[in-house]
Write a protein that holds these residues in place. Structure first.
Motif, PDB file in Angstrom:
ATOM      1  N   VAL A 127      43.792 -20.320 -10.765  1.00 37.62           N
ATOM      2  CA  VAL A 127      43.706 -20.454 -11.895  1.00 37.62           C
ATOM      3  C   VAL A 127      41.966 -20.046 -11.613  1.00 37.62           C
ATOM      4  O   VAL A 127      41.501 -19.595 -10.512  1.00 37.62           O
ATOM      5  N   SER A 128      41.390 -19.434 -13.812  1.00 38.70           N
ATOM      6  CA  SER A 128      40.688 -18.695 -13.494  1.00 38.70           C
ATOM      7  C   SER A 128      39.416 -20.633 -13.223  1.00 38.70           C
ATOM      8  O   SER A 128      39.823 -21.435 -13.021  1.00 38.70           O
ATOM      9  N   ALA A 129      38.114 -19.725 -13.332  1.00 38.34           N
ATOM     10  CA  ALA A 129      37.023 -20.861 -13.147  1.00 38.34           C
ATOM     11  C   ALA A 129      36.930 -22.232 -14.249  1.00 38.34           C
ATOM     12  O   ALA A 129      36.313 -22.983 -13.818  1.00 38.34           O
ATOM     13  N   HIS A 180      47.534 -24.513  -2.600  1.00 36.30           N
ATOM     14  CA  HIS A 180      46.380 -23.344  -2.068  1.00 36.30           C
ATOM     15  C   HIS A 180      46.171 -23.551  -3.528  1.00 36.30           C
ATOM     16  O   HIS A 180      47.461 -22.346  -4.022  1.00 36.30           O
ATOM     17  N   VAL A 181      45.110 -23.814  -4.150  1.00 36.67           N
ATOM     18  CA  VAL A 181      44.350 -23.554  -5.566  1.00 36.67           C
ATOM     19  C   VAL A 181      43.444 -22.247  -5.153  1.00 36.67           C
ATOM     20  O   VAL A 181      42.618 -22.746  -4.342  1.00 36.67           O
ATOM     21  N   THR A 182      43.584 -21.404  -5.151  1.00 40.66           N
ATOM     22  CA  THR A 182      42.370 -20.391  -5.327  1.00 40.66           C
ATOM     23  C   THR A 182      42.172 -20.552  -7.761  1.00 40.66           C
ATOM     24  O   THR A 182      42.746 -20.730  -8.116  1.00 40.66           O
ATOM     25  N   ALA A 183      40.467 -19.542  -6.929  1.00 40.68           N
ATOM     26  CA  ALA A 183      39.985 -19.691  -8.623  1.00 40.68           C
ATOM     27  C   ALA A 183      39.181 -18.713  -9.193  1.00 40.68           C
ATOM     28  O   ALA A 183      38.460 -17.979  -7.384  1.00 40.68           O
ATOM     29  N   GLN A 184      39.318 -17.700  -9.390  1.00 42.18           N
ATOM     30  CA  GLN A 184      38.096 -16.070  -9.514  1.00 42.18           C
ATOM     31  C   GLN A 184      36.739 -16.569  -9.482  1.00 42.18           C
ATOM     32  O   GLN A 184      36.337 -16.713 -11.059  1.00 42.18           O
ATOM     33  N   LEU A 185      36.064 -15.833  -8.779  1.00 43.36           N
ATOM     34  CA  LEU A 185      34.330 -16.281  -9.300  1.00 43.36           C
ATOM     35  C   LEU A 185      33.721 -15.328  -9.400  1.00 43.36           C
ATOM     36  O   LEU A 185      33.817 -14.325  -8.253  1.00 43.36           O
ATOM     37  N   ASN A 220      28.704 -11.738  -9.512  1.00 45.54           N
ATOM     38  CA  ASN A 220      27.688 -11.649 -10.475  1.00 45.54           C
ATOM     39  C   ASN A 220      26.745 -12.509 -11.875  1.00 45.54           C
ATOM     40  O   ASN A 220      26.527 -11.967 -12.283  1.00 45.54           O
ATOM     41  N   GLN A 221      27.904 -13.922 -11.418  1.00 43.43           N
ATOM     42  CA  GLN A 221      27.542 -14.557 -12.711  1.00 43.43           C
ATOM     43  C   GLN A 221      26.830 -15.504 -12.301  1.00 43.43           C
ATOM     44  O   GLN A 221      27.288 -16.629 -11.477  1.00 43.43           O
ATOM     45  N   ARG A 222      25.711 -15.834 -11.953  1.00 45.34           N
ATOM     46  CA  ARG A 222      24.967 -16.530 -10.942  1.00 45.34           C
ATOM     47  C   ARG A 222      25.122 -17.964 -11.741  1.00 45.34           C
ATOM     48  O   ARG A 222      25.697 -19.299 -10.972  1.00 45.34           O
ATOM     49  N   ASP A 223      24.918 -18.369 -12.900  1.00 48.04           N
ATOM     50  CA  ASP A 223      25.116 -19.658 -13.077  1.00 48.04           C
ATOM     51  C   ASP A 223      26.393 -19.966 -12.803  1.00 48.04           C
ATOM     52  O   ASP A 223      26.443 -21.260 -12.553  1.00 48.04           O
ATOM     53  N   LEU A 224      27.660 -19.408 -13.134  1.00 43.60           N
ATOM     54  CA  LEU A 224      28.985 -20.554 -12.968  1.00 43.60           C
ATOM     55  C   LEU A 224      28.863 -20.581 -10.788  1.00 43.60           C
ATOM     56  O   LEU A 224      29.252 -21.709 -10.647  1.00 43.60           O
ATOM     57  N   LEU A 225      27.960 -19.607 -10.275  1.00 51.83           N
ATOM     58  CA  LEU A 225      28.381 -19.801  -9.261  1.00 51.83           C
ATOM     59  C   LEU A 225      28.007 -21.216  -8.237  1.00 51.83           C
ATOM     60  O   LEU A 225      27.721 -21.643  -7.809  1.00 51.83           O
ATOM     61  N   ARG A 226      26.489 -21.242  -9.915  1.00 54.95           N
ATOM     62  CA  ARG A 226      25.829 -22.271  -8.940  1.00 54.95           C
ATOM     63  C   ARG A 226      26.389 -24.104  -8.876  1.00 54.95           C
ATOM     64  O   ARG A 226      26.290 -25.236  -8.737  1.00 54.95           O
ATOM     65  N   ARG A 227      27.372 -23.246 -10.507  1.00 58.32           N
ATOM     66  CA  ARG A 227      28.349 -24.795 -10.755  1.00 58.32           C
ATOM     67  C   ARG A 227      29.176 -24.837  -9.782  1.00 58.32           C
ATOM     68  O   ARG A 227      29.693 -26.377  -9.492  1.00 58.32           O
ATOM     69  N   TYR A 228      29.931 -23.762  -9.226  1.00 57.56           N
ATOM     70  CA  TYR A 228      30.614 -23.876  -8.173  1.00 57.56           C
ATOM     71  C   TYR A 228      29.886 -24.734  -6.671  1.00 57.56           C
ATOM     72  O   TYR A 228      30.683 -25.563  -6.298  1.00 57.56           O
ATOM     73  N   TYR A 229      28.890 -25.207  -6.477  1.00 59.80           N
ATOM     74  CA  TYR A 229      28.374 -24.869  -4.774  1.00 59.80           C
ATOM     75  C   TYR A 229      27.657 -26.141  -5.487  1.00 59.80           C
ATOM     76  O   TYR A 229      28.591 -27.733  -4.250  1.00 59.80           O
ATOM     77  N   GLU A 230      27.478 -26.606  -6.447  1.00 62.88           N
ATOM     78  CA  GLU A 230      26.715 -28.208  -6.923  1.00 62.88           C
ATOM     79  C   GLU A 230      28.764 -28.754  -6.610  1.00 62.88           C
ATOM     80  O   GLU A 230      28.641 -30.417  -6.680  1.00 62.88           O
ATOM     81  N   LYS A 231      29.729 -28.131  -7.082  1.00 61.73           N
ATOM     82  CA  LYS A 231      31.004 -28.758  -7.511  1.00 61.73           C
ATOM     83  C   LYS A 231      30.862 -29.625  -5.316  1.00 61.73           C
ATOM     84  O   LYS A 231      32.120 -30.620  -5.458  1.00 61.73           O
ATOM     85  N   VAL A 232      31.035 -28.293  -4.674  1.00 61.19           N
ATOM     86  CA  VAL A 232      31.493 -28.465  -3.193  1.00 61.19           C
ATOM     87  C   VAL A 232      30.766 -29.720  -3.192  1.00 61.19           C
ATOM     88  O   VAL A 232      31.251 -30.555  -2.360  1.00 61.19           O
ATOM     89  N   PHE A 233      29.187 -29.619  -3.126  1.00 61.93           N
ATOM     90  CA  PHE A 233      28.544 -30.950  -2.363  1.00 61.93           C
ATOM     91  C   PHE A 233      28.633 -32.243  -2.847  1.00 61.93           C
ATOM     92  O   PHE A 233      28.469 -33.212  -2.605  1.00 61.93           O
ATOM     93  N   PHE A 263      33.963  -7.424  -7.145  1.00 63.02           N
ATOM     94  CA  PHE A 263      32.800  -7.862  -7.120  1.00 63.02           C
ATOM     95  C   PHE A 263      33.614  -9.296  -7.599  1.00 63.02           C
ATOM     96  O   PHE A 263      33.011 -10.277  -8.801  1.00 63.02           O
ATOM     97  N   THR A 264      35.018 -10.187  -7.344  1.00 64.51           N
ATOM     98  CA  THR A 264      35.252 -11.006  -7.205  1.00 64.51           C
ATOM     99  C   THR A 264      35.770 -12.308  -5.965  1.00 64.51           C
ATOM    100  O   THR A 264      35.372 -11.040  -4.948  1.00 64.51           O
ATOM    101  N   ALA A 265      35.608 -13.569  -5.988  1.00 66.35           N
ATOM    102  CA  ALA A 265      35.348 -14.189  -4.341  1.00 66.35           C
ATOM    103  C   ALA A 265      36.506 -15.092  -4.511  1.00 66.35           C
ATOM    104  O   ALA A 265      36.782 -16.068  -6.441  1.00 66.35           O
ATOM    105  N   SER A 266      38.149 -15.225  -4.062  1.00 70.89           N
ATOM    106  CA  SER A 266      39.129 -15.905  -4.068  1.00 70.89           C
ATOM    107  C   SER A 266      38.867 -17.233  -3.722  1.00 70.89           C
ATOM    108  O   SER A 266      38.754 -16.774  -2.399  1.00 70.89           O
TER     109      SER A 266
END
Length: 273
Positions: free
Chosen positions: A30-32, A118-123, A126-139, A73-76
C-alpha cells in the motif's frame, strides 16, 4: 477482439496492491498515505478472492516489470520481517498451486487471518517528515512499557555518563560540593526542544516519542548514533520487550532508518559504513 488489461505505472500517490512475486510469495503493498488502513482494505476476504482468482486456469500471462523500473530511493516496509510458520505454509500452498495446470481445488483455498497478511508500503527515503511519522507510528505500536525500556538504552548510548554529568533531578556536584539546580539546567546539550528533562518513565507519551525519534535521527553526525548502533544496544534489553513479536517492528524500523542513512550519505558524499 480480445481486451488487454491496462498496464499501470509502478507508483501512484495512493494505491493498494495484491500480487504474487516471482518466488511465489503472496505480497500486499500500500502507499504510505493509506498505511494505517491497510489491514481493512486488504482484508482476508479480499485476499481469499484474489487467491481463488489466480488459481483459475489462465490463457494469457503478462511479464512483471524488471526491478530496474522501480523508483529509486524507496524502502519497502516489512521486507525483512521474519516469516511466521503460518505465512510460510500459505506461501508453500501458493507455489504448489502455481505448478498445477488446473489450479487449486475448491477445498484447498486458504483464507489468511490479519496476522498472516504481509503488508508493505513504499516510503521515499528523501521525505523526512513522512519517515518521522512512520518512526512515531512504530513506537506507538510498540506499547509504552517497551518504549520506556528502549528509551533508557538509547539515552545510555548517547550519553554514557549522563547520571553524573546531567542528572534528571538537578543535583550535581560542583567543585566537590553537591548543589541543586533546575533539572532543565542539567540536561545534555543534545536533548530535544520541547521534551522535559526527566526520567523517560515519567515523560508524557508524545515527549517520549519525540525523544526516541530525536536520538534515532538527529545524533548521527554529532554523536555517531546510527541505526546499527541502536540496534546493537537494544539487543541488551530484548528479553524485556513483550510480546516478543514486537521485536519485528524494531527490526523493520532500523532497516528503514539504515536506508535513510544511506540516502543522506549519498547526498552529502559521506561513506556509509
Amino acid at each position: 477482439m480480445s481486451h488487454q488489461p491496462q498496464q499501470c505505472p509502478n507508483f501512484r500517490e495512493h494505491f493498494a496492491l495484491i500480487y504474487i512475486d516471482r518466488k511465489g510469495n503472496l505480497r500486499h503493498e500500500v502507499s504510505a498515505s493509506i498505511f494505517d488502513s491497510a489491514q481493512s482494505i486488504l482484508s482476508p476476504q479480499v485476499t481469499e478472492a484474489f487467491l481463488k482468482a489466480v488459481a483459475e486456469p489462465r490463457t494469457n500471462s503478462f511479464p512483471e516489470p524488471p526491478d530496474s523500473q522501480l523508483e529509486p530511493f524507496t524502502a519497502s516496509l516489512a521486507s525483512n520481517v521474519p516469516r511466521t510458520p503460518e505465512k510460510r505454509a500459505i506461501q508453500r500452498e501458493i507455489r504448489r498451486a502455481r505448478t498445477e495446470e488446473q489450479g487449486w481445488n475448491a477445498g484447498t483455498a486458504i483464507s489468511p487471518t490479519p496476522a498472516q497478511i504481509h503488508v508493505t508500503a513504499q516510503l521515499p527515503v528523501n521525505q523526512r517528515d513522512l519517515l518521522r511519522r512512520y518512526y512515531e507510528k512504530v513506537f506507538q505500536n510498540l506499547q509504552q512499557a517497551n518504549c520506556r525500556v528502549i528509551s533508557k538504552i538509547y539515552i545510555r548510548l548517547a550519553e554514557p555518563r549522563r547520571q553524573a554529568q546531567y542528572p534528571y533531578n538537578g543535583r550535581k556536584s560542583v567543585e566537590g560540593k553537591m548543589q541543586q539546580f533546575n533539572p532543565e539546567e542539567t540536561k545534555p546539550p543534545w536533548w530535544p526542544l520541547g521534551v522535559t528533562h526527566r526520567e523517560p518513565d515519567h515523560l508524557p507519551k508524545s515527549e517520549r516519542f519525540a525523544l526516541l525519534i530525536h536520538i534515532l535521527c538527529e545524533l548521527r553526525i554529532s554523536h555517531g548514533i546510527t541505526a546499527r548502533k541502536l540496534k546493537n544496544a537494544e539487543r541488551l534489553v530484548q528479553h524485556q520487550i513483550t510480546p516478543n513479536e514486537r521485536l519485528q517492528l524494531l527490526d523493520e524500523l532500523y532497516w528503514v532508518r539504515e536506508e535513510e542513512e544511506k540516502f543522506l550519505d549519498a547526498v552529502t558524499g559521506r561513506l556509509h559504513i
